[in-house]
Write an enzyme that holds these catalytic residues in place. Sequence first.
Site, short mmCIF file in Angstrom:
data_model
loop_
_atom_site.label_atom_id
_atom_site.label_comp_id
_atom_site.label_asym_id
_atom_site.label_seq_id
_atom_site.Cartn_x
_atom_site.Cartn_y
_atom_site.Cartn_z
CE LYS A 113 -4.14 -2.10 0.75
NZ LYS A 113 -3.79 -3.51 0.61
C1 LIG Z 1 -4.36 -4.65 0.00
C2 LIG Z 1 -3.53 -5.88 -0.08
C3 LIG Z 1 -3.73 -6.86 -1.08
C4 LIG Z 1 -4.85 -6.78 -2.09
O1 LIG Z 1 -4.64 -5.75 -3.04
P1 LIG Z 1 -5.87 -5.19 -3.90
O2 LIG Z 1 -5.35 -4.02 -4.62
O3 LIG Z 1 -6.93 -4.83 -2.90
O4 LIG Z 1 -6.32 -6.29 -4.81
C5 LIG Z 1 -2.87 -7.94 -1.11
N1 LIG Z 1 -1.89 -8.09 -0.19
C6 LIG Z 1 -1.68 -7.18 0.79
C7 LIG Z 1 -0.59 -7.41 1.79
C8 LIG Z 1 -2.48 -6.05 0.89
O5 LIG Z 1 -2.27 -5.15 1.89
#
Ligand SMILES: *Cc1c(COP(=O)(O)O)cnc(C)c1O
Length: 494
Positions: A113
């Site tokens: 993120k």
């Molecule tokens: C948010 C997240 C995901 C999923 O990503 P999306 O963009 O929501 O598909 C996968 N792995 C981790 C560690 C995340 O924080």
Amino acid sequence: MKYYSTRDKAVRLEGAEAVKMGLSRDGGLLTPETIPQIGEAFLKSLTDAPYQVRAAKVMGLYLTDYSQAELLQFAENAYGPDKFDTEAVAPVRTLDRTTHCLELWHGPTSAFKDMALQMLPQLLSAALRKTGEKKTACILVATSGDTGKAAMEGFADVARTKIMVFYPKDGVSAVQEAQMVTQEGENVGVCAVVGNFDDAQAGVKRIFSDTAIRETLAQRGYFLSSANSINWGRILPQVVYYISAYCDLVRDGKISMGEKVNFCVPTGNFGDILAAYYAGKMGLPVGKLICASNCNDVLTDFLRTGVYDRNRPFHTTMSPSMDILVSSNLERLLFDLSGENDGEVRSYMAALSESGRYEVSDTIKAALKEAFWGGFCSEESTAEAIGAYWKKGYLIDTHTAVAASVMEQYRRETGDGTVTVLVSTASPYKFCNHVLTAIGQPPAGDGVELLDQLKAATGTTVPRRLAALKGKARRFDLTCEKPGMDGVVLNFLQ
Ligand SMILES: *Cc1c(COP(=O)(O)O)cnc(C)c1O
């Protein structure tokens, strides 16, 4: 470049306005009107460039109302050595001849993120200037763990923004809670909500739609905004790392220029894999996009049958960021695959909100099969993948393990030998207990103590900021009941 709504193409906005608004007023997602094309010359020009330059160049193709100098400055702020623990920012690690792992967790909160949430605040604060907005943006976030911390870290002390995060009191991991309540910055606030994630989320949605609160806040000089992955300012920085990974593979002689690669992405809200899809549409040589889910397998079924049906049990898993039944960003994909038919998208979304189910046209079904392959894996297979990778000397987190397991399934079922990039989304240190169990080391202790145990058991390095949590003072100790969330926000935005 203009942006229009997936539900109404008559809405046309500049990039800065799209970033500021987050979501179109008709409920649609703001989406670029055309997809800029890149060729080999563009890729070659990035091959020897640092990540920050790659980011500025790729983002500049879409954000034509931002200057190159501005974007480069933002990229340097976002991805500099004070934020990321590796100069490469998003390094590609080779596991074997056809498997490479794109590590997206070297940022300040140890989850992918950060790649977008270190950039979005800068895009937003510039958007306030560009659009002549006089008010301060207040970002409200309900989080199940990763997003809240990454958003706070990104928005901390960013001019003319404030951020308030609500998390479920007993619904986040000990490391995640410690990360949030020790957050620094004069413009941040954190509050635990008595209840689960849905309670926190429903509370935030209610505040967003409460006109009386909005008016009070406007009088005080604030407007509410969102840092959720429906904001184009979160998708765009993610397009960059797919292109960057490709350039790394070419630079290091792992593939030749023009050769196709597959990407295997652990998916929840469909933001990350959508960015890979856009990279392919731009002209990056992409083979298959492998969409990996945990046992919340709504996307697997959708990609295989063309029927999206959220009417199914919700499972709580060891990969919580993928525990999701409505993947908001799918709407942008449907818009594209329908030939940008806003009416068709509106009808699917209406069906989804009425019955929780819709079925796409035959044209879309065929296009889905062409671009994607969907698979899911159980909790046992997730743990097995962590164990198997660790035996080969590589420690992965629970989300990455889901992708690793689904990638094996894909290879077994299709025999496809194309070079594949496995997208790694979090540091294993964020999920110590499950990772320890999976590598045969029963967790002894609790919370941040487990960081040391995982380090001792594997000889790997604890990310600097997670290690620092142990000595860090708690700054926030606020708890409220669900109806009290309004008061917390009004109090925060004096
Ligand atoms: C948010 C997240 C995901 C999923 O990503 P999306 O963009 O929501 O598909 C996968 N792995 C981790 C560690 C995340 O924080």
